[in-house]
Scaffold this motif. Structure first.
Motif, PDB file in Angstrom:
ATOM      1  N   PHE A   1      -5.787  -1.622  14.079  1.00 50.44           N
ATOM      2  CA  PHE A   1      -5.501  -0.273  13.394  1.00 50.44           C
ATOM      3  C   PHE A   1      -4.568  -0.067  13.271  1.00 50.44           C
ATOM      4  O   PHE A   1      -4.234   0.152  11.812  1.00 50.44           O
ATOM      5  CB  PHE A   1      -5.741   0.567  13.952  1.00 50.44           C
ATOM      6  N   VAL A   2      -3.464  -0.546  13.494  1.00 45.83           N
ATOM      7  CA  VAL A   2      -1.809  -0.661  12.819  1.00 45.83           C
ATOM      8  C   VAL A   2      -1.625  -1.436  11.880  1.00 45.83           C
ATOM      9  O   VAL A   2      -1.410  -1.395  10.885  1.00 45.83           O
ATOM     10  CB  VAL A   2      -1.255  -0.308  13.974  1.00 45.83           C
ATOM     11  N   GLU A   3      -1.867  -2.729  12.501  1.00 40.71           N
ATOM     12  CA  GLU A   3      -1.051  -4.223  11.406  1.00 40.71           C
ATOM     13  C   GLU A   3      -1.989  -4.667  10.328  1.00 40.71           C
ATOM     14  O   GLU A   3      -1.045  -4.676   9.330  1.00 40.71           O
ATOM     15  CB  GLU A   3      -0.934  -5.489  12.575  1.00 40.71           C
ATOM     16  N   ILE A   4      -2.994  -3.850   9.836  1.00 44.42           N
ATOM     17  CA  ILE A   4      -3.679  -4.221   8.646  1.00 44.42           C
ATOM     18  C   ILE A   4      -3.121  -3.357   7.496  1.00 44.42           C
ATOM     19  O   ILE A   4      -3.146  -3.964   6.801  1.00 44.42           O
ATOM     20  CB  ILE A   4      -5.631  -3.959   9.184  1.00 44.42           C
ATOM     21  N   HIS A   5      -2.568  -2.269   8.061  1.00 39.99           N
ATOM     22  CA  HIS A   5      -1.835  -1.594   7.113  1.00 39.99           C
ATOM     23  C   HIS A   5       0.046  -2.302   6.090  1.00 39.99           C
ATOM     24  O   HIS A   5      -0.488  -2.449   5.247  1.00 39.99           O
ATOM     25  CB  HIS A   5      -1.075  -0.136   7.109  1.00 39.99           C
ATOM     26  N   GLN A   6       0.273  -3.479   6.929  1.00 35.29           N
ATOM     27  CA  GLN A   6       1.441  -4.655   7.180  1.00 35.29           C
ATOM     28  C   GLN A   6       0.110  -5.340   5.847  1.00 35.29           C
ATOM     29  O   GLN A   6       1.247  -5.560   5.151  1.00 35.29           O
ATOM     30  CB  GLN A   6       1.784  -5.332   7.221  1.00 35.29           C
ATOM     31  N   LEU A   7      -0.598  -5.779   5.644  1.00 30.61           N
ATOM     32  CA  LEU A   7      -1.135  -6.903   4.827  1.00 30.61           C
ATOM     33  C   LEU A   7      -1.468  -6.109   3.437  1.00 30.61           C
ATOM     34  O   LEU A   7      -2.252  -6.978   1.980  1.00 30.61           O
ATOM     35  CB  LEU A   7      -2.707  -7.530   5.345  1.00 30.61           C
ATOM     36  N   GLY A   8      -0.801  -5.038   3.139  1.00 22.94           N
ATOM     37  CA  GLY A   8      -0.875  -4.567   1.015  1.00 22.94           C
ATOM     38  C   GLY A   8      -2.818  -4.863   0.967  1.00 22.94           C
ATOM     39  O   GLY A   8      -3.501  -4.197   1.798  1.00 22.94           O
ATOM     40  N   GLU A   9      -2.499  -4.908  -0.386  1.00 19.74           N
ATOM     41  CA  GLU A   9      -3.900  -4.739  -1.010  1.00 19.74           C
ATOM     42  C   GLU A   9      -4.976  -5.659  -0.643  1.00 19.74           C
ATOM     43  O   GLU A   9      -6.082  -5.268  -0.013  1.00 19.74           O
ATOM     44  CB  GLU A   9      -4.200  -5.218  -2.567  1.00 19.74           C
TER      45      GLU A   9
END
Length: 196
Positions: free
Chosen positions: A114-122
């Motif tokens: 849930f948190v780390e997915i946001h690090q992968l940009g678009e």
């Protein structure tokens, strides 16, 4: 020289794929996605880098495959929890309870996903939207009276539930997500125009 049967090759490939996903889950949960390395993933999986690259183009590709696989597993839990003989309100509450319990069973994994997915940009955002759309579609399929619940409202319900999960993760309550079931059910019922 005897060649392997294709089914044996497929089984080995599937085994390697599964081991790599499990290794990515372990390494990223313990180190964070940014610090995770392919070397650490292959060491954890007990395979070679060559095997890794037979399955994934890189670390992010492996993580996205893990995200999709974990999300598909959670969606299967949702689908299996639906009892079409019950009123849709009860179906939604029961399915949400099963979904949240499924997530809570792997608190480190759910936090990381849930948190780390946001690090992968678009690219990460696109996969996240794909998963959320699947959940919204499931909600529309489950709620038979679709006159009140539109696709936009179904997505709003999924977004609201997702935010409740994120808040619980931030409070260190990822292992207790099932406690969100009553509130999450109310969100769906209100957006569908039903009585509490």
């Amino acid at each position: 020289m005897k060649t392997r049967e294709p089914s044996h090759v497929d089984e080995t490939q599937n085994d390697h794929h599964s081991r790599l996903l499990e290794a990515m889950a372990h390494v990223a949960a313990s180190q964070g996605l940014a610090a995770a390395s392919i070397a650490a993933v292959v060491a954890e999986a007990g395979v070679s880098k060559r095997t890794f690259y037979e399955h994934f183009t890189g670390k992010d590709d492996c993580f996205l495959a893990l995200y999709r696989a974990a999300s598909a597993s959670a969606l299967r839990t949702l689908r299996e929890a639906v009892d079409p003989t019950q009123p849709w309100q009860d179906q939604v509450e029961h399915a949400l309870g099963a979904y949240l319990a499924h997530l809570a069973a792997g608190p480190q994994l759910v936090r990381m996903l849930f948190v780390e997915i946001h690090q992968l940009g678009e690219v990460g955002a696109a996969v996240r939207r794909e998963v959320m759309q699947s959940l919204a579609d499931f909600m529309l399929e489950t709620i038979q009276d679709r006159s009140a619940l539109t696709p936009a409202l179904a997505m709003a319900a999924v977004g609201g539930i997702h935010e409740l999960v994120l808040q619980a993760i931030e409070r260190g309550e990822a292992a207790e997500l099932e406690r969100l079931t009553p509130g999450a059910s109310v969100v769906v019922r209100l957006l569908a125009g039903a009585q509490k």
